[in-house]
Design a protein around this motif. Structure first.
Motif, mmCIF file in Angstrom:
data_model
loop_
_atom_site.group_PDB
_atom_site.id
_atom_site.type_symbol
_atom_site.label_atom_id
_atom_site.label_comp_id
_atom_site.label_asym_id
_atom_site.label_seq_id
_atom_site.Cartn_x
_atom_site.Cartn_y
_atom_site.Cartn_z
ATOM 1 N N UNK A 157 0.864 -1.180 0.079
ATOM 2 C CA UNK A 157 0.097 -0.041 -0.052
ATOM 3 C C UNK A 157 0.898 1.181 0.030
ATOM 4 N N UNK A 158 0.555 2.150 -0.824
ATOM 5 C CA UNK A 158 1.317 3.329 -1.021
ATOM 6 C C UNK A 158 1.061 4.205 0.599
ATOM 7 N N UNK A 159 2.053 5.100 0.859
ATOM 8 C CA UNK A 159 2.042 5.633 2.112
ATOM 9 C C UNK A 159 1.193 7.000 1.963
ATOM 10 N N UNK A 160 0.192 7.238 3.041
ATOM 11 C CA UNK A 160 -0.573 8.554 2.841
ATOM 12 C C UNK A 160 0.161 9.650 2.750
ATOM 13 N N UNK A 161 -0.404 10.777 1.988
ATOM 14 C CA UNK A 161 0.358 12.091 1.847
ATOM 15 C C UNK A 161 -0.037 13.065 2.790
ATOM 16 N N UNK A 162 -1.053 12.773 3.506
ATOM 17 C CA UNK A 162 -1.655 13.945 4.213
ATOM 18 C C UNK A 162 -0.878 13.928 5.494
ATOM 19 N N UNK A 163 -0.395 15.185 6.123
ATOM 20 C CA UNK A 163 0.324 15.139 7.308
ATOM 21 C C UNK A 163 -0.006 14.494 8.531
ATOM 22 N N UNK A 164 -1.339 13.953 8.414
ATOM 23 C CA UNK A 164 -1.916 13.049 9.492
ATOM 24 C C UNK A 164 -1.342 11.849 9.653
ATOM 25 N N UNK A 165 -1.009 11.433 8.225
ATOM 26 C CA UNK A 165 -0.400 10.146 8.049
ATOM 27 C C UNK A 165 -1.729 9.072 8.004
ATOM 28 N N UNK A 166 -3.030 9.544 7.692
ATOM 29 C CA UNK A 166 -4.162 8.943 7.596
ATOM 30 C C UNK A 166 -4.519 8.772 5.957
ATOM 31 N N UNK A 167 -5.716 8.204 6.038
ATOM 32 C CA UNK A 167 -6.482 7.725 4.933
ATOM 33 C C UNK A 167 -7.703 8.290 4.732
ATOM 34 N N UNK A 168 -8.382 8.426 3.626
ATOM 35 C CA UNK A 168 -9.740 8.870 3.608
ATOM 36 C C UNK A 168 -10.558 7.880 4.639
ATOM 37 N N UNK A 169 -10.321 6.524 4.300
ATOM 38 C CA UNK A 169 -11.160 5.684 5.242
ATOM 39 C C UNK A 169 -11.215 5.817 6.569
ATOM 40 N N UNK A 170 -10.228 6.617 7.011
ATOM 41 C CA UNK A 170 -10.002 6.757 8.601
ATOM 42 C C UNK A 170 -10.833 7.816 9.146
ATOM 43 N N UNK A 171 -11.587 8.810 8.218
ATOM 44 C CA UNK A 171 -12.332 9.871 8.648
ATOM 45 C C UNK A 171 -13.916 9.657 7.944
ATOM 46 N N UNK A 172 -14.333 8.614 8.069
ATOM 47 C CA UNK A 172 -15.717 8.367 7.262
ATOM 48 C C UNK A 172 -16.522 7.837 8.092
ATOM 49 N N UNK A 173 -17.720 8.004 8.175
ATOM 50 C CA UNK A 173 -18.973 7.423 9.019
ATOM 51 C C UNK A 173 -19.120 6.247 8.271
ATOM 52 N N UNK A 174 -19.027 6.005 6.913
ATOM 53 C CA UNK A 174 -19.223 4.787 6.014
ATOM 54 C C UNK A 174 -18.136 4.686 4.997
ATOM 55 N N UNK A 175 -17.648 3.514 4.892
ATOM 56 C CA UNK A 175 -16.890 3.344 3.578
ATOM 57 C C UNK A 175 -17.337 2.500 2.800
ATOM 58 N N UNK A 176 -17.222 2.649 1.347
ATOM 59 C CA UNK A 176 -17.470 1.751 0.286
ATOM 60 C C UNK A 176 -16.275 1.433 -0.399
#
Length: 256
Positions: A157-176
């Motif tokens: 998996x490629x490393x996240x580019x946001x300074x938080x070190x997180x991905x979109x999936x980490x900040x969602x109520x629901x993930x598809x």
């Protein structure tokens, strides 16, 4: 047509069908939850927004001002990042990596607490979608993420580019999960140096349409007529749409 000529097309279609079957078998619960979340938002008087950068914006645009779609779905656009109509085309990709842009766009938009935002990002690793999700939730919005979990899991998996070190999936109520492998290319061929034939638009659009179909039927089961648009190319379609636009004028921002 020779077998050599038709075989790649058949292989691509088989791959796309296989991905859609995986979504049907593995994502129905998540789609049901996402559609219900949108229905809850509509029933409570909230507004709906969809966002995607680059080619991920195609699936977002596909459900905005679209026959058979919810009239309340609004495109949340980041100037220069929506498509490949900017020059150079690489600018859009560069903007996805800029910190602070998503928050500025959201703060300038009509989005507010109680609204729902669907964020589409194949990799979910760039600053723009991650920050969009984080800031939307901070504003009191519900967030549905449409992404490929392959990009956020596993040794490759490629490393996240946001300074938080997180991905979109980490900040969602629901993930598809769009089920797309890293690289978004389904085929290889002798003599062709790079893999080819992307399928992410097929799967993300299917997830979006499935979610909105669920939303419409959930609203109907609650006795609420879903605010759907009809084709302007059928008799009476434009008059129907004008009535919907008038009734929901306070929640539709692309028709002003």
């Amino acid at each position: 047509m020779s077998d050599r000529t038709s075989k790649p097309a058949a292989q691509y279609l088989d791959a796309a069908i296989g991905l859609l079957q995986r979504i049907r078998d593995e994502e129905l619960d998540a789609v049901a939850a996402a559609g219900t979340l949108l229905a809850d938002t509509v029933a409570a008087g909230g507004r709906l927004f969809a966002f995607g950068a680059g080619h991920s914006s195609l699936a977002a645009q596909d459900v905005v001002y679209r026959a058979g779609s919810l009239a309340l779905m609004n495109l949340l656009a980041v100037p220069g990042a929506v498509g490949v109509d900017v020059m150079p085309a690489t600018l859009g990709s560069a903007l996805e990596r800029v910190d602070g842009l998503a928050a500025a766009v959201l703060d300038a938009s009509p989005a507010r607490a109680g609204d729902a935002l669907v964020i589409i990002s194949l990799s979910g690793r760039n600053a723009l979608p991650v920050e969009m999700a984080m800031h939307a939730r901070a504003l009191g919005m519900k967030v549905i993420g449409v992404t490929s979990l392959a990009y956020a899991t596993g040794p490759d998996a490629p490393k996240p580019r946001h300074s938080s070190g997180t991905y979109l999936r980490d900040h969602c109520d629901i993930v598809l999960d769009s089920k797309i492998d890293i690289g978004d290319a389904e085929l290889s061929y002798e003599g062709v140096d790079a893999p080819f034939a992307s399928a992410s638009t097929v799967t993300t659009s299917a997830l979006m349409q499935s979610t909105l179909a669920t939303c419409a039927t959930v609203l109907a089961d609650r006795g609420i007529q879903p605010p759907l648009l009809r084709s302007g190319n059928v008799d009476g379609g434009l008059d129907w749409n004008d009535r919907v636009f008038a009734e929901y004028a306070d929640r539709i921002f692309y028709h002003r």
